[in-house]
Design an enzyme around this catalytic site. Structure first.
Site, mmCIF file in Angstrom:
data_model
loop_
_atom_site.group_PDB
_atom_site.id
_atom_site.type_symbol
_atom_site.label_atom_id
_atom_site.label_comp_id
_atom_site.label_asym_id
_atom_site.label_seq_id
_atom_site.Cartn_x
_atom_site.Cartn_y
_atom_site.Cartn_z
ATOM 1 N N GLU A 45 47.231 62.083 92.603
ATOM 2 C CA GLU A 45 46.575 61.086 91.752
ATOM 3 C C GLU A 45 46.434 61.570 90.322
ATOM 4 O OE1 GLU A 45 46.324 58.139 92.457
ATOM 5 O OE2 GLU A 45 46.654 58.267 94.614
ATOM 6 N N TYR A 128 39.450 54.993 88.593
ATOM 7 C CA TYR A 128 40.687 54.775 89.339
ATOM 8 C C TYR A 128 40.864 55.836 90.430
ATOM 9 C CZ TYR A 128 45.241 55.425 91.050
ATOM 10 O OH TYR A 128 46.250 55.642 91.933
ATOM 11 N N ASP A 146 44.459 50.249 88.256
ATOM 12 C CA ASP A 146 45.377 50.984 87.386
ATOM 13 C C ASP A 146 46.180 49.965 86.584
ATOM 14 O OD1 ASP A 146 47.055 49.883 89.269
ATOM 15 O OD2 ASP A 146 48.348 51.631 89.379
#
Length: 359
Positions: A45, A128, A146
């Site tokens: 991520e 996020y 996102d």
DNA sequence: AACACGGGGTC
DNA sequence: GACCCAGTGTT
């Protein structure tokens, strides 16, 4: 009122269901989708923030090979982490990742936290990433927002306000959250991002075959190609860097590490004079803090160029031969030619070093 | 709320 | 050249 609410709920259920079904047919096989271990998912991520899957994938594998566990990352040197990040950009991600790993060791006894509040408390993890990791690993029902989701939702609901405004992003987050399938937040979050990445793309979205076509406001109003709207206009400044490649008789060089709030924080560079003045022939002593050294100019490079988000950077490299062996002084270190490869350099310096076969 | 932060890719 | 990419931290 009651009836209207019910209709909306039904539509949202259908949209969610369509996305999930679409995802099961069209999902890419990506390496971080094969695990529920928070550590590699966290790494993926952070790497993927403002980075394409195509660019990030190789970094993901290299990173996990070098630092296979959270504990290994926490006990690493920051310079080693930055070296692995070299070329990927946004180096604060690497510094924050490293600091956060140590934070997990200290605050959470080495166990990656399992609540949204604790996850988002870690450096480098925002709304996020906290929603992504939280849902993928722990099933926390928070929707990810996102770039893909901003685009999908702004088109689906025909949101004509700039999506980069906090108020609009908040609105989109609420809309997306109502779509989230609370039965399987992980799969829904993957699905909506994947749908944006593959079907509802920025350029040339596949509206003709889109399974959400009948629900899509932008499609109905024929404004798909105008959404999402953004307000920010970035203005770029131009900067010129003059780097001193000072080489002594042992083929050693003077280098220093970038600090402060500027670009490339933590990466290495050569003695730097920043000046937008052109074509003034530089002498050794025009560079900062090298006073006692004697040497002579043996070459000036062509102008190297690099475009960043907010800056045009130009760099010129001045190759000097030092008469005597270099010694470390001020913030400068002395490194040998063979050690150059061990340090993390900005891309523009990597380009120069490769051209000179120093890297 | 606005801005800085990298580098690769596309049109 | 303009914009985008599995955004975040700082001011």
């Amino acid at each position: 009122m009651q009836k209207k609410h019910k209709n909306i709920s039904k539509a949202t259920e259908q949209v969610s269901s369509v996305l999930i079904q679409w995802y099961r047919k069209n999902a890419r096989d990506l390496p971080w989708r094969h695990t529920r271990d928070p550590y590699p998912i966290w790494i993926s991520e952070v790497i993927l923030q403002q980075t394409t899957v195509a660019q990030g994938e190789a970094y993901y594998h290299r990173f996990l090979k070098k630092f296979p566990t959270l504990a290994a990352l926490a006990s690493a040197e920051q310079d080693a982490v930055l070296k692995l990040w070299e070329g990927l950009g946004y180096y604060s991600r690497a510094r924050n990742l490293h600091a956060a790993a140590q934070d997990v060791m200290n605050r959470f006894d080495g166990q990656f936290p399992d609540t949204y509040e604790n996850i988002i408390s870690l450096k480098g993890i925002g709304p996020y990433a906290a929603a992504a990791i939280g849902s993928f690993v722990y099933g926390i029902p928070r929707v990810v927002v996102d770039g893909n989701v901003l685009r999908v939702i702004s088109r689906l609901y025909g949101i004509e306000e700039a999506v980069d405004l906090p108020a609009t992003k908040k609105q989109i987050t609420l809309l997306a959250q109502t779509l989230l399938d609370t039965q399987d937040p992980a799969e829904f979050n993957q699905a909506i991002m994947e749908f944006g990445a593959i079907n509802c793309t920025y350029k040339k979205p596949s509206c003709a075959t889109c399974p959400l076509r009948q629900f899509c406001t932008a499609h109905a109003k024929k404004i798909v190609d105008q959404l999402p709207l953004k307000s920010k206009k970035i203005k770029k400044t131009t900067r010129r860097f003059h780097f001193l490649i000072l080489e002594d008789p042992n083929n050693c060089f003077l280098v220093d590490q970038r600090t402060g709030k500027d670009v490339w924080q933590g990466l290495f560079q050569f003695p730097l004079l920043e000046s937008n003045k052109l074509d003034h022939e530089l002498s050794l002593h025009d560079f900062p803090h090298i006073e006692p050294i004697k040497g002579k100019l043996v070459g000036v490079s062509e102008l190297y160029k690099q475009t960043l988000t907010h800056q045009y950077i130009q760099a010129c490299f001045y190759h000097f031969r030092a008469e005597a062996s270099l010694k470390r002084h001020n913030s400068y270190k002395v490194i040998s030619k063979s050690e150059i490869k061990d340090y993390a350099w900005p891309k523009i310096i990597v380009n120069y070093l490769k051209d000179r076969e120093l890297l």
